[in-house]
Design a protein around this motif. Structure first.
Motif, PDB file in Angstrom:
ATOM      1  N   ILE A  32     -32.212 -22.044   0.295  1.00 16.77           N
ATOM      2  CA  ILE A  32     -33.283 -21.493  -0.170  1.00 16.77           C
ATOM      3  C   ILE A  32     -34.121 -20.949   1.373  1.00 16.77           C
ATOM      4  CG2 ILE A  32     -35.750 -21.915  -0.827  1.00 16.77           C
ATOM      5  CD1 ILE A  32     -33.775 -21.832  -2.966  1.00 16.77           C
ATOM      6  N   THR A  33     -33.845 -21.740   2.413  1.00 16.48           N
ATOM      7  CA  THR A  33     -34.775 -21.735   3.728  1.00 16.48           C
ATOM      8  C   THR A  33     -33.972 -20.985   4.649  1.00 16.48           C
ATOM      9  OG1 THR A  33     -33.953 -23.746   4.857  1.00 16.48           O
ATOM     10  CG2 THR A  33     -35.942 -23.709   3.350  1.00 16.48           C
ATOM     11  N   GLU A  34     -32.493 -20.745   4.535  1.00 18.51           N
ATOM     12  CA  GLU A  34     -31.471 -20.044   5.322  1.00 18.51           C
ATOM     13  C   GLU A  34     -31.543 -20.790   6.641  1.00 18.51           C
ATOM     14  OE1 GLU A  34     -31.480 -16.000   5.184  1.00 18.51           O
ATOM     15  OE2 GLU A  34     -31.147 -16.081   3.044  1.00 18.51           O
ATOM     16  N   GLY A  87     -28.681 -35.216   0.019  1.00 21.64           N
ATOM     17  CA  GLY A  87     -29.743 -34.226  -0.329  1.00 21.64           C
ATOM     18  C   GLY A  87     -29.292 -32.962  -0.840  1.00 21.64           C
ATOM     19  N   TYR A  88     -27.914 -32.622  -0.803  1.00 23.32           N
ATOM     20  CA  TYR A  88     -27.318 -31.271  -1.387  1.00 23.32           C
ATOM     21  C   TYR A  88     -26.203 -31.668  -2.156  1.00 23.32           C
ATOM     22  CZ  TYR A  88     -29.919 -29.012   2.562  1.00 23.32           C
ATOM     23  OH  TYR A  88     -30.788 -28.767   3.317  1.00 23.32           O
ATOM     24  N   GLN A  89     -26.050 -30.529  -3.054  1.00 20.80           N
ATOM     25  CA  GLN A  89     -24.988 -30.421  -4.029  1.00 20.80           C
ATOM     26  C   GLN A  89     -23.717 -30.409  -3.295  1.00 20.80           C
ATOM     27  OE1 GLN A  89     -25.491 -27.755  -6.994  1.00 20.80           O
ATOM     28  NE2 GLN A  89     -27.644 -28.387  -7.768  1.00 20.80           N
ATOM     29  N   THR A  90     -22.696 -31.088  -3.488  1.00 19.99           N
ATOM     30  CA  THR A  90     -21.136 -30.966  -2.921  1.00 19.99           C
ATOM     31  C   THR A  90     -20.823 -29.848  -3.526  1.00 19.99           C
ATOM     32  OG1 THR A  90     -21.018 -33.599  -2.991  1.00 19.99           O
ATOM     33  CG2 THR A  90     -18.969 -31.989  -2.887  1.00 19.99           C
ATOM     34  N   LEU A  91     -20.086 -28.987  -2.653  1.00 26.00           N
ATOM     35  CA  LEU A  91     -19.497 -27.770  -2.664  1.00 26.00           C
ATOM     36  C   LEU A  91     -18.059 -27.801  -2.248  1.00 26.00           C
ATOM     37  CD1 LEU A  91     -20.115 -24.672  -3.368  1.00 26.00           C
ATOM     38  CD2 LEU A  91     -20.609 -24.230  -1.034  1.00 26.00           C
ATOM     39  N   ILE A  92     -17.232 -27.111  -3.283  1.00 23.90           N
ATOM     40  CA  ILE A  92     -15.927 -26.927  -2.935  1.00 23.90           C
ATOM     41  C   ILE A  92     -15.231 -25.534  -2.917  1.00 23.90           C
ATOM     42  CG2 ILE A  92     -13.672 -27.565  -3.900  1.00 23.90           C
ATOM     43  CD1 ILE A  92     -14.646 -30.210  -5.103  1.00 23.90           C
ATOM     44  N   ILE A  93     -14.920 -25.287  -1.903  1.00 22.94           N
ATOM     45  CA  ILE A  93     -14.519 -23.672  -1.738  1.00 22.94           C
ATOM     46  C   ILE A  93     -12.809 -23.495  -1.713  1.00 22.94           C
ATOM     47  CG2 ILE A  93     -14.446 -21.824  -0.146  1.00 22.94           C
ATOM     48  CD1 ILE A  93     -17.216 -22.879   0.851  1.00 22.94           C
ATOM     49  N   ASN A  94     -12.409 -22.718  -2.452  1.00 18.39           N
ATOM     50  CA  ASN A  94     -11.023 -22.384  -2.118  1.00 18.39           C
ATOM     51  C   ASN A  94     -11.069 -20.693  -2.033  1.00 18.39           C
ATOM     52  OD1 ASN A  94     -11.123 -20.888  -4.643  1.00 18.39           O
ATOM     53  ND2 ASN A  94     -10.381 -22.883  -5.745  1.00 18.39           N
ATOM     54  N   LEU A 114     -17.099 -17.892   7.818  1.00 16.35           N
ATOM     55  CA  LEU A 114     -17.690 -17.897   6.646  1.00 16.35           C
ATOM     56  C   LEU A 114     -19.186 -18.351   7.050  1.00 16.35           C
ATOM     57  CD1 LEU A 114     -15.391 -20.063   4.288  1.00 16.35           C
ATOM     58  CD2 LEU A 114     -16.008 -17.654   4.035  1.00 16.35           C
ATOM     59  N   ILE A 115     -19.908 -17.823   5.843  1.00 19.29           N
ATOM     60  CA  ILE A 115     -21.348 -18.367   5.894  1.00 19.29           C
ATOM     61  C   ILE A 115     -21.470 -19.101   4.579  1.00 19.29           C
ATOM     62  CG2 ILE A 115     -23.829 -17.906   5.597  1.00 19.29           C
ATOM     63  CD1 ILE A 115     -23.508 -15.199   7.220  1.00 19.29           C
ATOM     64  N   VAL A 116     -21.902 -20.388   4.501  1.00 17.09           N
ATOM     65  CA  VAL A 116     -21.692 -21.081   3.144  1.00 17.09           C
ATOM     66  C   VAL A 116     -23.074 -21.632   2.846  1.00 17.09           C
ATOM     67  CG1 VAL A 116     -20.743 -23.292   2.345  1.00 17.09           C
ATOM     68  CG2 VAL A 116     -19.498 -21.921   3.755  1.00 17.09           C
ATOM     69  N   ARG A 117     -23.645 -21.427   1.844  1.00 13.96           N
ATOM     70  CA  ARG A 117     -24.868 -22.166   1.481  1.00 13.96           C
ATOM     71  C   ARG A 117     -24.966 -23.208   0.502  1.00 13.96           C
ATOM     72  NH1 ARG A 117     -28.529 -17.673   2.074  1.00 13.96           N
ATOM     73  NH2 ARG A 117     -27.308 -15.643   2.496  1.00 13.96           N
ATOM     74  N   LEU A 118     -25.659 -24.047   0.972  1.00 15.56           N
ATOM     75  CA  LEU A 118     -25.562 -25.404   0.328  1.00 15.56           C
ATOM     76  C   LEU A 118     -27.012 -25.406  -0.569  1.00 15.56           C
ATOM     77  CD1 LEU A 118     -24.385 -28.383   2.451  1.00 15.56           C
ATOM     78  CD2 LEU A 118     -23.246 -27.174   0.783  1.00 15.56           C
ATOM     79  N   VAL A 119     -26.867 -26.033  -1.708  1.00 13.07           N
ATOM     80  CA  VAL A 119     -28.169 -25.995  -2.567  1.00 13.07           C
ATOM     81  C   VAL A 119     -28.387 -27.389  -2.586  1.00 13.07           C
ATOM     82  CG1 VAL A 119     -28.612 -25.790  -5.093  1.00 13.07           C
ATOM     83  CG2 VAL A 119     -27.025 -24.111  -4.102  1.00 13.07           C
ATOM     84  N   ARG A 120     -29.953 -27.499  -2.497  1.00 13.92           N
ATOM     85  CA  ARG A 120     -30.514 -28.806  -2.720  1.00 13.92           C
ATOM     86  C   ARG A 120     -30.486 -29.479  -4.006  1.00 13.92           C
ATOM     87  NH1 ARG A 120     -34.017 -30.275   1.901  1.00 13.92           N
ATOM     88  NH2 ARG A 120     -34.021 -28.474   3.330  1.00 13.92           N
ATOM     89  N   ASN A 121     -30.204 -30.958  -4.030  1.00 15.16           N
ATOM     90  CA  ASN A 121     -30.253 -31.683  -5.227  1.00 15.16           C
ATOM     91  C   ASN A 121     -31.360 -31.297  -5.963  1.00 15.16           C
ATOM     92  OD1 ASN A 121     -27.883 -32.739  -4.921  1.00 15.16           O
ATOM     93  ND2 ASN A 121     -28.307 -34.382  -4.086  1.00 15.16           N
TER      94      ASN A 121
END
Length: 121
Positions: A32-34, A87-94, A114-121
């Motif tokens: 959201i905030t980047e 505070g963030y959702q776990t993200l798995i990337i392949n 990579l630019i990876v965006r994490l999403v808050r819970n």
């Protein structure tokens, strides 16, 4: 004698291999905030069982890279990267996840970082 030496050299060269680099580097930002996120645990799991981990620094940068010398067998090139932070959702990337809304290359043609965006819970 000359043929034997040539045979030994050719045999040696066929058994040697190059190093293969598996993994990625990049930055992690809030979806959201980047803003860049520090303290994210980033884990690389290679299909052959090798494992590397890093924690993002103050600038949100991570580097999880595995260098392998596989000898005469093919080196694995399949891997997953897991990103975790409270505070963030776990993200798995392949490899199939790149260029989604949550993971993109800084420069697509060079596949550099990579630019990876994490999403808050």
């Amino acid at each position: 004698m000359r043929n034997i030496k040539l045979y030994i050299i050719v045999s040696f060269l066929s058994l040697s291999s190059c190093d293969v680099v598996t993994g990625e580097d990049g930055i992690v930002i809030d979806n959201i905030t980047e803003e860049r996120i520090s303290g994210v645990l980033v884990k690389l799991q290679v299909d052959n069982g090798h494992y590397e981990e890093d924690t993002t620094d103050e600038a949100g940068y991570f580097n999880v890279v595995e260098v392998e010398n596989c000898g005469i067998v093919p080196c694995p090139d399949d891997f997953t990267i897991t990103l975790e932070k409270n505070g963030y959702q776990t993200l798995i990337i392949n490899e199939a996840y790149y260029n989604s809304e949550l993971a993109e290359w800084v420069n697509e043609s060079m596949k550099d970082s990579l630019i990876v965006r994490l999403v808050r819970n």
